[in-house]
Design an enzyme around this catalytic site. Structure first.
Site, PDB file in Angstrom:
ATOM      1  N   GLN A  68     -15.026   4.927  -5.941  1.00  6.27           N
ATOM      2  CA  GLN A  68     -14.501   3.704  -5.320  1.00  6.27           C
ATOM      3  C   GLN A  68     -12.990   3.811  -5.184  1.00  6.27           C
ATOM      4  O   GLN A  68     -12.349   2.926  -4.633  1.00  6.27           O
ATOM      5  CB  GLN A  68     -14.835   2.496  -6.203  1.00  6.27           C
ATOM      6  CG  GLN A  68     -16.325   2.266  -6.372  1.00  6.27           C
ATOM      7  CD  GLN A  68     -16.599   1.304  -7.515  1.00  6.27           C
ATOM      8  OE1 GLN A  68     -16.545   0.094  -7.359  1.00  6.27           O
ATOM      9  NE2 GLN A  68     -16.885   1.846  -8.680  1.00  6.27           N
ATOM     10  N   VAL A 108      -9.206   4.952  -4.087  1.00  8.71           N
ATOM     11  CA  VAL A 108      -8.575   5.274  -2.803  1.00  8.71           C
ATOM     12  C   VAL A 108      -7.501   6.350  -2.992  1.00  8.71           C
ATOM     13  O   VAL A 108      -6.738   6.630  -2.081  1.00  8.71           O
ATOM     14  CB  VAL A 108      -8.011   3.996  -2.139  1.00  8.71           C
ATOM     15  CG1 VAL A 108      -9.142   3.063  -1.726  1.00  8.71           C
ATOM     16  CG2 VAL A 108      -7.030   3.257  -3.068  1.00  8.71           C
ATOM     17  N   HIS A 156     -14.526   3.305  -0.639  1.00 11.16           N
ATOM     18  CA  HIS A 156     -13.553   2.279  -0.290  1.00 11.16           C
ATOM     19  C   HIS A 156     -12.377   2.823   0.515  1.00 11.16           C
ATOM     20  O   HIS A 156     -11.304   2.232   0.536  1.00 11.16           O
ATOM     21  CB  HIS A 156     -13.056   1.566  -1.561  1.00 11.16           C
ATOM     22  CG  HIS A 156     -14.118   0.736  -2.224  1.00 11.16           C
ATOM     23  ND1 HIS A 156     -14.029   0.256  -3.513  1.00 11.16           N
ATOM     24  CD2 HIS A 156     -15.309   0.291  -1.747  1.00 11.16           C
ATOM     25  CE1 HIS A 156     -15.116  -0.444  -3.807  1.00 11.16           C
ATOM     26  NE2 HIS A 156     -15.910  -0.432  -2.761  1.00 11.16           N
ATOM     27  N   GLY A 189     -15.656   4.578 -15.666  1.00 13.14           N
ATOM     28  CA  GLY A 189     -14.444   3.791 -15.426  1.00 13.14           C
ATOM     29  C   GLY A 189     -14.539   2.774 -14.306  1.00 13.14           C
ATOM     30  O   GLY A 189     -13.585   2.612 -13.549  1.00 13.14           O
ATOM     31  N   THR A 190     -15.665   2.070 -14.223  1.00 14.68           N
ATOM     32  CA  THR A 190     -15.736   0.977 -13.248  1.00 14.68           C
ATOM     33  C   THR A 190     -16.247  -0.285 -13.930  1.00 14.68           C
ATOM     34  O   THR A 190     -17.092  -0.212 -14.826  1.00 14.68           O
ATOM     35  CB  THR A 190     -16.625   1.322 -12.029  1.00 14.68           C
ATOM     36  OG1 THR A 190     -16.709   0.182 -11.170  1.00 14.68           O
ATOM     37  CG2 THR A 190     -18.027   1.773 -12.411  1.00 14.68           C
ATOM     38  N   SER A 191     -15.716  -1.436 -13.482  1.00 12.41           N
ATOM     39  CA  SER A 191     -16.147  -2.699 -14.077  1.00 12.41           C
ATOM     40  C   SER A 191     -17.486  -3.154 -13.503  1.00 12.41           C
ATOM     41  O   SER A 191     -18.088  -4.100 -14.006  1.00 12.41           O
ATOM     42  CB  SER A 191     -15.097  -3.787 -13.823  1.00 12.41           C
ATOM     43  OG  SER A 191     -14.927  -3.972 -12.427  1.00 12.41           O
ATOM     44  N   TYR A 243       0.835  -1.210   0.000  1.00 14.62           N
ATOM     45  CA  TYR A 243       0.000   0.000   0.000  1.00 14.62           C
ATOM     46  C   TYR A 243       0.864   1.252   0.000  1.00 14.62           C
ATOM     47  O   TYR A 243       0.497   2.269  -0.587  1.00 14.62           O
ATOM     48  CB  TYR A 243      -0.981   0.000   1.179  1.00 14.62           C
ATOM     49  CG  TYR A 243      -2.158  -0.909   0.885  1.00 14.62           C
ATOM     50  CD1 TYR A 243      -3.236  -0.451   0.135  1.00 14.62           C
ATOM     51  CD2 TYR A 243      -2.160  -2.233   1.288  1.00 14.62           C
ATOM     52  CE1 TYR A 243      -4.295  -1.287  -0.185  1.00 14.62           C
ATOM     53  CE2 TYR A 243      -3.207  -3.082   0.979  1.00 14.62           C
ATOM     54  CZ  TYR A 243      -4.279  -2.605   0.238  1.00 14.62           C
ATOM     55  OH  TYR A 243      -5.311  -3.435  -0.104  1.00 14.62           O
TER      56      TYR A 243
END
Ligand code: OAD
Length: 257
Positions: free
Chosen positions: A100, A102, A118, A197-199, A66
């Protein structure tokens, strides 16, 4: 290229909801999760790196991964999609931006308020007392490796002595309650929802377009491919295929330029 009906709807919109995913930051050099070859979950184990069990087993591996992602974000800059999204707040009376992601690229592009479903790479907290942890200076390490598996020991909480964990939501963990209820409310109350831009593979965030379309809210998707909102119960009013960094500025200019 941009449907005239969508331009009209955006121009007339009083409350716009926007849901973004990793694709909106891809053109800033932040890897997505599921894109073939470049997606993080194609190369790394989500089980090892994005779960409390993985952190408990090998905290240094998880913290190091991370930290490498955070360093990548610190070096990145907002792209034209983030900037065009931020501009929308100056044209539409009410904009609810839900992400979503981070990273903090929406904020750095000037979006005044962002709902982070998220969590954030920039806001770690204690696993014990949940107190926030502040990173020491210097924030950007000059010689930091790009995202690779490397071990870095996480810091300890100065209040209770427990480990500090990344401030992101891991698999099996609940979403922040207030953030998700604000997102649900906005997606049902808006006139229009842009899904960028999200699946649409990760729930409960993937439920938001379904909730919106059931509430009669128009839904427009912007994505490199059209797979994102393929749930049978989502009625997609518009599907714009291409790069967010190209299509979102075109859409905003067409409506308000
Ligand atoms: P994914 O990696 O699942 O999906 C990224 C989407 O962006 C895909 O549909 C791509 O087609 C699209 N895309 C890629 N580049 C694009 C571009 N330049 N313009 C437009 N679209 C583009 O990412 P998410 O849907 O955000 O969770 O993933 C959801 C969650 O899964 C993430 O928040 C993360 C992950 O596990 C946590 O970290 C908790």
């Amino acid at each position: 290229m941009i449907p005239a009906a969508l331009i009209e709807q955006l121009r007339a919109c009083q409350h716009l909801a926007i849901l973004t995913g990793a694709g909106v930051s891809a053109e800033s050099g932040i890897p997505t999760f599921r894109d073939a070859l470049t997606g993080l979950w194609q190369r790394y184990s989500a089980e090892k790196l994005a779960s409390l069990a993985g952190f408990s087993k090998d905290p240094a591996l998880v913290w190091g991964w991370y930290e490498a992602r955070r360093q990548t974000v610190l070096r990145a800059i907002p792209n034209p999609a983030h900037i065009a999204i931020a501009k929308l707040a100056t044209y539409v009376p009410q904009v609810t931006l839900i992400t979503q992601n981070v990273d903090d690229l929406h904020e750095r592009a000037g979006s005044p308020e962002v709902i982070h479903l998220h969590g954030s790479l920039h806001h770690p907290r204690c696993v014990g007392c949940r107190r926030p942890y502040t990173f020491p200076d210097p924030i950007v390490y000059e010689d930091f490796e790009p995202i690779v598996e490397q071990r870095i020991n996480p810091p300890f909480c100065t209040h209770c002595g427990a480990l500090i964990r990344p401030g992101v939501v891991w698999f099996g963990e609940p979403l922040p309650v207030r953030a998700f209820s604000q997102a649900e409310a906005a997606c049902q109350a808006a006139d229009l929802l842009l899904v960028i831009g999200t699946s649409g593979m990760v729930y409960p965030a993937a439920n938001l377009p379904i909730l919106a379309s059931r509430a009669g809210v128009h839904v427009a998707e912007i994505n490199l491919t059209s797979h994102a909102l393929n749930q049978a119960d989502t009625h997609l009013d518009f599907s714009l295929i291409g790069k967010a960094g190209e299509i979102v500025p075109l859409l905003v200019d067409a409506a308000f330029g």
